[in-house]
Design a protein around this motif. Sequence first.
Motif, short mmCIF file in Angstrom:
data_model
loop_
_atom_site.label_atom_id
_atom_site.label_comp_id
_atom_site.label_asym_id
_atom_site.label_seq_id
_atom_site.Cartn_x
_atom_site.Cartn_y
_atom_site.Cartn_z
N ALA A 125 -15.31 -11.75 10.65
CA ALA A 125 -14.37 -12.50 11.06
C ALA A 125 -13.54 -13.32 9.84
CB ALA A 125 -14.57 -13.45 12.02
N LEU A 126 -12.16 -13.36 9.75
CA LEU A 126 -11.60 -14.16 8.72
C LEU A 126 -12.21 -15.67 8.86
CD1 LEU A 126 -8.00 -13.17 9.33
CD2 LEU A 126 -9.32 -12.52 7.33
N GLY A 127 -12.68 -15.94 7.78
CA GLY A 127 -13.30 -17.31 7.43
C GLY A 127 -14.93 -17.49 7.58
N VAL A 150 -11.62 -24.28 3.43
CA VAL A 150 -10.53 -24.35 4.50
C VAL A 150 -9.27 -23.55 3.58
CG1 VAL A 150 -8.90 -25.71 5.40
CG2 VAL A 150 -11.08 -25.99 5.95
N GLU A 151 -9.22 -23.60 2.36
CA GLU A 151 -8.20 -23.26 1.96
C GLU A 151 -8.28 -21.68 1.59
OE1 GLU A 151 -4.91 -24.22 0.90
OE2 GLU A 151 -5.72 -25.93 2.04
N GLN A 152 -9.45 -21.34 1.01
CA GLN A 152 -9.68 -19.77 0.99
C GLN A 152 -9.51 -19.00 2.47
OE1 GLN A 152 -13.46 -18.68 -0.58
NE2 GLN A 152 -12.68 -19.02 -2.73
N SER A 153 -10.03 -19.68 3.36
CA SER A 153 -9.74 -19.10 4.72
C SER A 153 -8.28 -18.90 5.19
CB SER A 153 -10.46 -19.93 5.59
OG SER A 153 -11.93 -19.87 5.73
N LYS A 154 -7.63 -19.84 4.75
CA LYS A 154 -6.10 -19.92 4.94
C LYS A 154 -5.49 -18.80 4.16
CE LYS A 154 -5.04 -24.72 6.10
NZ LYS A 154 -4.56 -25.77 5.69
N THR A 155 -6.00 -18.60 2.82
CA THR A 155 -5.36 -17.69 1.99
C THR A 155 -5.67 -16.30 2.63
OG1 THR A 155 -5.48 -19.10 -0.01
CG2 THR A 155 -5.24 -16.69 -0.43
N THR A 191 -6.16 -15.33 5.73
CA THR A 191 -5.51 -15.12 6.88
C THR A 191 -4.18 -14.71 6.59
OG1 THR A 191 -6.91 -16.67 8.14
CG2 THR A 191 -4.81 -16.14 9.14
N ARG A 192 -3.62 -15.48 5.62
CA ARG A 192 -2.20 -15.09 5.15
C ARG A 192 -2.01 -13.57 4.62
NH1 ARG A 192 -1.95 -20.56 3.66
NH2 ARG A 192 -2.56 -20.10 1.43
N ASN A 193 -3.06 -13.45 3.88
CA ASN A 193 -3.01 -12.08 3.34
C ASN A 193 -3.36 -11.00 4.19
OD1 ASN A 193 -2.62 -13.06 0.50
ND2 ASN A 193 -4.79 -12.99 0.19
N TYR A 194 -4.15 -11.42 5.21
CA TYR A 194 -4.26 -10.28 6.57
C TYR A 194 -3.16 -10.00 7.25
CZ TYR A 194 -6.42 -8.10 10.64
OH TYR A 194 -6.89 -7.39 11.64
N ALA A 195 -2.26 -11.35 7.54
CA ALA A 195 -1.13 -11.12 8.15
C ALA A 195 0.01 -10.44 7.42
CB ALA A 195 -0.46 -12.61 8.50
N LYS A 196 0.17 -10.51 6.23
CA LYS A 196 1.09 -9.87 5.44
C LYS A 196 0.54 -8.12 5.44
CE LYS A 196 1.67 -13.22 1.66
NZ LYS A 196 1.70 -13.46 0.39
N ARG A 197 -0.62 -7.82 5.36
CA ARG A 197 -1.03 -6.54 5.54
C ARG A 197 -0.53 -5.89 6.68
NH1 ARG A 197 -5.55 -8.44 3.07
NH2 ARG A 197 -6.93 -8.11 5.13
N GLN A 198 -0.92 -6.62 8.10
CA GLN A 198 -0.42 -6.15 9.29
C GLN A 198 1.14 -5.98 9.34
OE1 GLN A 198 -1.92 -9.46 11.63
NE2 GLN A 198 -3.58 -8.09 12.47
N VAL A 199 1.96 -6.98 8.75
CA VAL A 199 3.45 -6.91 8.83
C VAL A 199 3.83 -5.43 7.94
CG1 VAL A 199 5.53 -7.74 7.81
CG2 VAL A 199 3.89 -9.23 9.07
N THR A 200 3.18 -5.22 6.79
CA THR A 200 3.29 -3.91 6.16
C THR A 200 3.00 -3.02 6.89
OG1 THR A 200 2.96 -5.30 3.98
CG2 THR A 200 2.88 -2.72 4.17
N TRP A 201 1.99 -2.75 7.39
CA TRP A 201 1.65 -1.75 8.33
C TRP A 201 2.42 -1.36 9.34
CZ3 TRP A 201 0.44 -0.88 13.51
CH2 TRP A 201 -0.13 0.31 13.80
#
Length: 75
Positions: A8-10, A28-33, A35-45
């Motif tokens: 799981a993320l985080g 917290v900052e690493q978890s946020k980063t 999560t953002r990167n995962y969301a970007k990969r989802q949008v790209t897919w």
Amino acid sequence: QSSPLTKALGFSELQLYLHGAMALDDAVEQSKTQTRNYAKRQVTWFSHQIRPELTLESPLLDTAEITATLRQMVR
């Protein structure tokens, strides 16, 4: 075999924090980063799954507006 929870993320950041190997703010900052990167990969897919000629069809929705919005989001 590892539990799905460990993927799981985080999760790894939380473990590092709980074991004193990382400050809470850094975890917290690493978890946020991540999560953002995962969301970007989802949008790209997702953007590669939609053909440009597809539209949403519903008598209750303005399909042209929704289609334009979705296309902006995935590009």
